[in-house]
Scaffold this motif. Sequence first.
Motif, PDB file in Angstrom:
ATOM      1  N   ILE A 239      16.900   7.168  -2.392  1.00 17.16           N
ATOM      2  CA  ILE A 239      16.287   5.909  -2.813  1.00 17.16           C
ATOM      3  C   ILE A 239      17.158   5.089  -3.220  1.00 17.16           C
ATOM      4  N   ALA A 240      17.599   4.881  -3.792  1.00 16.31           N
ATOM      5  CA  ALA A 240      18.328   3.863  -4.285  1.00 16.31           C
ATOM      6  C   ALA A 240      19.330   3.885  -3.175  1.00 16.31           C
ATOM      7  N   ARG A 241      19.755   4.473  -2.052  1.00 18.11           N
ATOM      8  CA  ARG A 241      20.235   3.793  -0.926  1.00 18.11           C
ATOM      9  C   ARG A 241      19.579   2.828  -0.336  1.00 18.11           C
ATOM     10  N   ALA A 242      17.935   3.714  -0.253  1.00 19.48           N
ATOM     11  CA  ALA A 242      17.094   2.774   0.504  1.00 19.48           C
ATOM     12  C   ALA A 242      17.151   2.003   0.553  1.00 19.48           C
ATOM     13  N   LEU A 243      16.918   1.662  -1.376  1.00 19.69           N
ATOM     14  CA  LEU A 243      16.473   0.091  -1.736  1.00 19.69           C
ATOM     15  C   LEU A 243      17.631  -0.695  -1.534  1.00 19.69           C
ATOM     16  N   ALA A 244      19.306  -0.344  -0.856  1.00 18.98           N
ATOM     17  CA  ALA A 244      19.635  -1.667  -1.507  1.00 18.98           C
ATOM     18  C   ALA A 244      20.010  -2.084  -0.404  1.00 18.98           C
ATOM     19  N   THR A 245      19.171  -2.434   0.379  1.00 25.48           N
ATOM     20  CA  THR A 245      18.797  -3.969   1.388  1.00 25.48           C
ATOM     21  C   THR A 245      17.826  -4.543   1.287  1.00 25.48           C
ATOM     22  N   ASP A 246      17.598  -4.405   0.250  1.00 20.44           N
ATOM     23  CA  ASP A 246      16.177  -4.611  -0.474  1.00 20.44           C
ATOM     24  C   ASP A 246      14.773  -4.270   0.235  1.00 20.44           C
ATOM     25  N   PRO A 247      14.250  -3.378   0.643  1.00 21.31           N
ATOM     26  CA  PRO A 247      13.137  -3.544   1.750  1.00 21.31           C
ATOM     27  C   PRO A 247      12.228  -3.754   1.062  1.00 21.31           C
ATOM     28  N   THR A 248      11.401  -3.948   2.184  1.00 25.79           N
ATOM     29  CA  THR A 248       9.789  -4.203   1.763  1.00 25.79           C
ATOM     30  C   THR A 248       8.832  -3.628   2.226  1.00 25.79           C
ATOM     31  N   ILE A 249      10.124  -2.299   2.750  1.00 28.95           N
ATOM     32  CA  ILE A 249       8.657  -0.488   3.817  1.00 28.95           C
ATOM     33  C   ILE A 249       9.825   0.650   3.520  1.00 28.95           C
TER      34      ILE A 249
ATOM     35  N   LEU B 120       6.589  -2.730  -3.191  1.00 34.12           N
ATOM     36  CA  LEU B 120       6.924  -1.847  -1.595  1.00 34.12           C
ATOM     37  C   LEU B 120       6.131  -0.820  -0.774  1.00 34.12           C
ATOM     38  N   THR B 121       5.813  -1.602   0.075  1.00 41.13           N
ATOM     39  CA  THR B 121       5.325  -0.754   0.977  1.00 41.13           C
ATOM     40  C   THR B 121       5.277   1.144   1.505  1.00 41.13           C
ATOM     41  N   ILE B 122       4.664   1.811   0.726  1.00 35.83           N
ATOM     42  CA  ILE B 122       5.613   3.266   1.144  1.00 35.83           C
ATOM     43  C   ILE B 122       4.482   3.778   1.700  1.00 35.83           C
ATOM     44  N   ILE B 123       5.352   4.261   2.829  1.00 37.99           N
ATOM     45  CA  ILE B 123       4.627   5.593   4.028  1.00 37.99           C
ATOM     46  C   ILE B 123       5.600   7.034   3.496  1.00 37.99           C
ATOM     47  N   MET B 124       4.462   7.996   3.768  1.00 44.17           N
ATOM     48  CA  MET B 124       4.568   9.364   2.696  1.00 44.17           C
ATOM     49  C   MET B 124       4.130  10.208   3.784  1.00 44.17           C
ATOM     50  N   ILE B 125       4.694  10.923   4.410  1.00 47.09           N
ATOM     51  CA  ILE B 125       4.347  12.261   4.877  1.00 47.09           C
ATOM     52  C   ILE B 125       4.616  13.553   3.901  1.00 47.09           C
ATOM     53  N   THR B 126       3.233  13.975   4.460  1.00 47.54           N
ATOM     54  CA  THR B 126       3.405  15.493   3.766  1.00 47.54           C
ATOM     55  C   THR B 126       2.609  16.328   3.593  1.00 47.54           C
ATOM     56  N   HIS B 127       2.657  17.486   3.435  1.00 47.58           N
ATOM     57  CA  HIS B 127       2.171  18.968   4.402  1.00 47.58           C
ATOM     58  C   HIS B 127       1.163  18.731   3.104  1.00 47.58           C
ATOM     59  N   ASP B 128       1.121  18.390   1.863  1.00 47.13           N
ATOM     60  CA  ASP B 128       0.422  18.707  -0.021  1.00 47.13           C
ATOM     61  C   ASP B 128      -0.500  17.559   0.333  1.00 47.13           C
TER      62      ASP B 128
ATOM     63  N   GLU C 236       0.857  -1.526  -0.247  1.00 46.30           N
ATOM     64  CA  GLU C 236      -0.055  -0.169   0.083  1.00 46.30           C
ATOM     65  C   GLU C 236       0.591   1.118  -0.152  1.00 46.30           C
ATOM     66  N   ILE C 237       0.479   2.387  -0.840  1.00 41.19           N
ATOM     67  CA  ILE C 237       0.635   3.747  -0.021  1.00 41.19           C
ATOM     68  C   ILE C 237       0.314   4.825   0.277  1.00 41.19           C
ATOM     69  N   PHE C 238       0.739   5.044   1.103  1.00 38.07           N
ATOM     70  CA  PHE C 238      -0.245   5.827   2.622  1.00 38.07           C
ATOM     71  C   PHE C 238       0.572   6.518   2.971  1.00 38.07           C
TER      72      PHE C 238
ATOM     73  N   LEU D  78      -0.211  10.045  -5.031  1.00 35.08           N
ATOM     74  CA  LEU D  78       0.178   9.012  -4.949  1.00 35.08           C
ATOM     75  C   LEU D  78      -0.499   8.156  -4.176  1.00 35.08           C
ATOM     76  N   CYS D  79      -1.201   8.341  -3.376  1.00 37.65           N
ATOM     77  CA  CYS D  79      -1.269   7.870  -2.604  1.00 37.65           C
ATOM     78  C   CYS D  79      -2.911   6.564  -2.741  1.00 37.65           C
ATOM     79  N   HIS D  80      -2.904   5.650  -2.128  1.00 36.94           N
ATOM     80  CA  HIS D  80      -4.331   4.879  -1.641  1.00 36.94           C
ATOM     81  C   HIS D  80      -4.822   4.870  -0.581  1.00 36.94           C
ATOM     82  N   ARG D  81      -4.142   5.804   0.888  1.00 37.26           N
ATOM     83  CA  ARG D  81      -4.997   5.759   2.024  1.00 37.26           C
ATOM     84  C   ARG D  81      -4.690   6.974   2.697  1.00 37.26           C
ATOM     85  N   VAL D  82      -5.085   7.375   3.228  1.00 38.61           N
ATOM     86  CA  VAL D  82      -4.056   8.751   3.936  1.00 38.61           C
ATOM     87  C   VAL D  82      -4.956   8.451   5.675  1.00 38.61           C
ATOM     88  N   ALA D  83      -4.337   8.630   6.276  1.00 33.46           N
ATOM     89  CA  ALA D  83      -4.505   9.350   7.674  1.00 33.46           C
ATOM     90  C   ALA D  83      -4.166  10.833   8.395  1.00 33.46           C
TER      91      ALA D  83
END
Length: 351
Positions: free
Chosen positions: A151-161, A192-200, A32-34, A207-212
């Motif tokens: 982003i490439a660096r964050a993906l280096a360890t094959d994260p799922t989140i 990839l599960t993505i959690i996206m903090i934003t003001h916007d 999910e993109i949250f 982008l997101c499927h759901r939002v809090a």
Amino acid sequence: MIELKNVSVTFEKEDRMVRAVSDVNLQIQAGEIFGIVGYSGAGKSTLVRTINLLQRPSVGEVIINGIDLTQLSAPDLRKARKKIGMIFQHFNLMNSRTVAENVAFPLKGTKLSSADKETKVYELLDKVGIKDKAQVYPDQLSGGQKQRVAIARALATDPTILLCDEATSALDPKTTQSILNLLRQLNEELQLTIIMITHDMNVVKNLCHRVAVMAQGQVIEENSILKIFTQPQKTLTQEFINMATHFDWDYELVLKKMQEANALKDYKIARFSFVGQEVTEPFIAQLAKDYQVHCNILYGNIEALRGSFVGNLLVTIQAEEANWTRALSFLEKHEVNVEILTAGEDAKWMD
Ligand SMILES: Nc1ncnc2c1ncn2[C@@H]1O[C@H](COP(=O)(O)OP(=O)(O)OP(=O)(O)O)[C@@H](O)[C@H]1O
Ligand SMILES: [Mg+2]
């Protein structure tokens, strides 16, 4: 799946306690993109930092795929953290190292041979579209390119989140869009599960499927994008939506014009919001034909939200009370949300 159970975070600040996160319960599905939105100080970063235990909750559980991270030993936690990448507003790259060295950094101490590491780094840089920058230093890159490296660096360890804390806040709108496209592509290709903090809310919308929505450490509202945009329950949520759709601003402008023309008192003014196929249904015409409710469209916009369309219309209404009541249930049946904005002091409902 990510489950936050009764998560609270309290900080001690000059002999008083600050409750940055207050009893949050959330479930985020794999793939999910949250989105998480809220004003500054709402507790968004603190909450998201509990997901990889960069911030340990004062109370509560952080359960990822059934395992409570707060209960893990230090080595197990290190392992679990490799499956959670994170990117930030200001990219946090190491300026004294090349792009390739930045991306290779999380691979230190892994079993990969140097040749395999190099292959991996180039694959990652290719994936994020900046392979040609491998030997360049970060200060020679634009903001968008820096975020791609991060982003490439964050993906280096094959994260799922992937946790993104204001990852597009320092970027211009066009670059923001290209990073959002990349994130969407990674979500689809790698699940990839993505959690996206934003003001916007525009970011959320694109982008997101759901939002809090967060305020004062709490999640005050949470829903699918479509539901949030069409049936927001809280004033704060509505505020964020209005910022993205410019509805407030446009509404004020139209209202001012009508005031100037002294036309405001004659009508009820309402906002109709609707989703999906309703956009193409001529319900305004039907209101006139079947219910003798006469609507004049003052302003309208239609937004694309991840494959669905959300419409907002600002209309004047003239009708007899009984007809309007019948029309309201017709609108409700067709999932058109009606909000009366001005009652029109002497709104004679129809002469
Ligand atoms: N390490 C800390 N020590 C003390 N107080 C903190 C700490 N981190 C955050 N806070 C406080 O917790 C509250 C929430 O902060 P947080 O950074 O999570 O908000 P945010 O929603 O991410 O805000 P912003 O949009 O400005 O990034 C704020 O009142 C902040 O001052
Ligand atoms: Mg923050």
